[in-house]
Write a protein that holds these residues in place. Structure first.
Motif, PDB file in Angstrom:
ATOM      1  N   ILE A  87      12.658  39.955  22.818  1.00 43.76           N
ATOM      2  CA  ILE A  87      11.605  39.024  23.187  1.00 43.76           C
ATOM      3  C   ILE A  87      10.957  38.732  24.460  1.00 43.76           C
ATOM      4  CG2 ILE A  87      11.935  36.460  23.264  1.00 43.76           C
ATOM      5  CD1 ILE A  87      14.815  36.927  21.450  1.00 43.76           C
ATOM      6  N   ASN A  88       9.917  38.913  24.374  1.00 42.88           N
ATOM      7  CA  ASN A  88       9.080  39.721  25.265  1.00 42.88           C
ATOM      8  C   ASN A  88       8.633  38.075  26.284  1.00 42.88           C
ATOM      9  OD1 ASN A  88       7.069  39.857  27.801  1.00 42.88           O
ATOM     10  ND2 ASN A  88       5.291  41.248  25.633  1.00 42.88           N
ATOM     11  N   ALA A  89       9.261  38.263  27.387  1.00 44.57           N
ATOM     12  CA  ALA A  89       9.064  37.130  28.481  1.00 44.57           C
ATOM     13  C   ALA A  89       8.303  36.653  29.350  1.00 44.57           C
ATOM     14  CB  ALA A  89      10.019  36.202  28.304  1.00 44.57           C
ATOM     15  N   GLY A  90       6.905  37.514  28.768  1.00 44.76           N
ATOM     16  CA  GLY A  90       5.991  37.755  29.697  1.00 44.76           C
ATOM     17  C   GLY A  90       6.401  38.293  31.267  1.00 44.76           C
ATOM     18  N   GLY A  91       7.356  39.022  31.013  1.00 43.00           N
ATOM     19  CA  GLY A  91       7.377  40.327  32.286  1.00 43.00           C
ATOM     20  C   GLY A  91       7.854  41.377  31.515  1.00 43.00           C
ATOM     21  N   PRO A  92       8.240  41.800  32.946  1.00 41.54           N
ATOM     22  CA  PRO A  92       9.532  42.921  32.569  1.00 41.54           C
ATOM     23  C   PRO A  92      11.027  42.307  32.232  1.00 41.54           C
ATOM     24  CG  PRO A  92       9.200  43.004  34.498  1.00 41.54           C
ATOM     25  CD  PRO A  92       8.590  42.673  33.947  1.00 41.54           C
ATOM     26  N   GLY A  93      11.524  43.702  31.096  1.00 39.32           N
ATOM     27  CA  GLY A  93      13.262  43.081  31.052  1.00 39.32           C
ATOM     28  C   GLY A  93      14.104  43.120  31.563  1.00 39.32           C
ATOM     29  N   GLY A  94      14.797  42.117  31.510  1.00 39.80           N
ATOM     30  CA  GLY A  94      15.904  42.267  32.597  1.00 39.80           C
ATOM     31  C   GLY A  94      17.193  41.026  31.764  1.00 39.80           C
ATOM     32  N   THR A  95      18.434  40.959  32.422  1.00 37.95           N
ATOM     33  CA  THR A  95      19.298  40.069  32.536  1.00 37.95           C
ATOM     34  C   THR A  95      18.940  38.782  32.543  1.00 37.95           C
ATOM     35  OG1 THR A  95      20.714  42.232  32.900  1.00 37.95           O
ATOM     36  CG2 THR A  95      22.024  40.352  32.430  1.00 37.95           C
ATOM     37  N   LEU A  96      19.444  37.713  31.389  1.00 36.74           N
ATOM     38  CA  LEU A  96      18.937  36.613  31.160  1.00 36.74           C
ATOM     39  C   LEU A  96      20.664  35.977  31.781  1.00 36.74           C
ATOM     40  CD1 LEU A  96      17.754  33.510  30.069  1.00 36.74           C
ATOM     41  CD2 LEU A  96      19.449  34.107  28.183  1.00 36.74           C
ATOM     42  N   THR A  97      20.026  35.150  33.315  1.00 35.39           N
ATOM     43  CA  THR A  97      20.638  35.145  34.169  1.00 35.39           C
ATOM     44  C   THR A  97      21.162  33.121  34.378  1.00 35.39           C
ATOM     45  OG1 THR A  97      18.954  34.558  35.821  1.00 35.39           O
ATOM     46  CG2 THR A  97      20.789  37.215  35.759  1.00 35.39           C
ATOM     47  N   TRP A  98      20.482  33.029  34.008  1.00 37.23           N
ATOM     48  CA  TRP A  98      20.375  30.979  33.999  1.00 37.23           C
ATOM     49  C   TRP A  98      19.400  30.349  32.603  1.00 37.23           C
ATOM     50  CZ3 TRP A  98      17.075  26.466  33.817  1.00 37.23           C
ATOM     51  CH2 TRP A  98      18.241  25.375  33.913  1.00 37.23           C
ATOM     52  N   LEU A  99      20.214  29.176  31.975  1.00 39.53           N
ATOM     53  CA  LEU A  99      19.845  29.186  30.492  1.00 39.53           C
ATOM     54  C   LEU A  99      20.081  27.463  30.563  1.00 39.53           C
ATOM     55  CD1 LEU A  99      17.747  29.715  28.016  1.00 39.53           C
ATOM     56  CD2 LEU A  99      19.820  29.458  26.843  1.00 39.53           C
ATOM     57  N   ALA A 100      18.287  26.987  30.713  1.00 42.80           N
ATOM     58  CA  ALA A 100      18.805  25.265  30.626  1.00 42.80           C
ATOM     59  C   ALA A 100      19.896  24.416  29.578  1.00 42.80           C
ATOM     60  CB  ALA A 100      17.598  24.376  29.660  1.00 42.80           C
ATOM     61  N   PRO A 101      20.868  23.771  30.201  1.00 42.57           N
ATOM     62  CA  PRO A 101      22.429  23.538  29.511  1.00 42.57           C
ATOM     63  C   PRO A 101      21.449  23.208  27.565  1.00 42.57           C
ATOM     64  CG  PRO A 101      22.165  22.620  31.399  1.00 42.57           C
ATOM     65  CD  PRO A 101      20.818  23.302  31.300  1.00 42.57           C
ATOM     66  N   THR A 102      22.487  22.770  27.157  1.00 43.58           N
ATOM     67  CA  THR A 102      21.867  22.654  25.555  1.00 43.58           C
ATOM     68  C   THR A 102      21.410  20.623  25.908  1.00 43.58           C
ATOM     69  OG1 THR A 102      23.583  23.598  24.965  1.00 43.58           O
ATOM     70  CG2 THR A 102      22.664  21.937  23.332  1.00 43.58           C
TER      71      THR A 102
END
Length: 155
Positions: A87-102
Motif C-alpha cells: 500500500i503506497n502511503a506516499g513515501g518509501p516503505g517502512g513499519t507502521l509504528t502508530w495508528l489513530a485509535p478506532t
C-alpha cells in the motif's frame, strides 16, 4: 266410506302416497349424497404451498412479535489472504509504528498514522497521493494538494 276415515279403502290411494313419499325421499337422498361426493372430490384438502386460500389470505399466518434476530454458523477452515500487497502511503516503505485509535475522528492535517515514527497527515480529496510531487507537476492530485494547502492557510 267417508273421506275422513283412516281406512285406505278399495282404491289403494294411501299406499300409493307412501310409495311416492318414499321414492321422493330416496331421490332427494341420492342427489344430496352425489352433490356432497362431487364437492368433496373437486375441493383439495390442502392448498398448495405459496397459494392463497379463497379469502385471499396466505396459507399460514403467525402473530407479529418483537424480538432479537440472531444467527450463527460454525465452519472449519483457514482464514488467509491471497498474498502480500504493498500500500503506497506516499513515501518509501517502512513499519507502521502508530495508528489513530478506532472510532477517533481525524481532521485535515492531523496525524492519521506513523511510518517508522514519522507522521502521515490526513488531507481531504478523492484522488490518492500516489506519487511524490515536485515543482511543475500537473494533474488532479496536484490541484487537490493545492486546495488542502489553501484550506490550511498556505496560499
Amino acid at each position: 266410506m267417508s273421506r275422513g276415515t283412516s281406512d285406505p279403502g278399495a282404491d289403494g290411494a294411501r299406499p300409493l302416497g307412501r310409495r311416492r313419499l318414499g321414492l321422493a325421499l330416496l331421490t332427494l337422498l341420492a342427489l344430496t349424497g352425489g352433490g356432497v361426493a362431487v364437492t368433496a372430490l373437486a375441493t383439495p384438502s390442502e392448498a398448495p404451498v405459496g397459494d392463497a386460500d379463497a379469502k385471499g389470505l396466505p396459507p399460514a399466518t403467525a402473530p407479529v412479535t418483537r424480538g432479537d434476530l440472531t444467527d450463527s454458523s460454525r465452519r472449519d477452515g483457514t482464514l488467509g489472504h491471497p498474498g502480500e500487497r504493498k500500500i503506497n502511503a506516499g513515501g518509501p516503505g517502512g513499519t507502521l509504528t502508530w495508528l489513530a485509535p478506532t472510532g477517533s475522528v481525524v481532521e485535515r492535517d492531523e496525524r492519521l498514522y506513523e511510518v517508522d515514527g514519522e507522521a502521515v497527515r490526513l488531507m481531504y480529496g478523492d484522488e490518492p497521493m500516489y506519487r511524490t510531487l515536485k515543482t511543475g507537476d500537473k494533474g488532479k492530485d496536484v490541484r487537490q494538494w493545492e486546495e488542502n494547502l489553501a484550506a490550511l492557510g498556505y496560499t
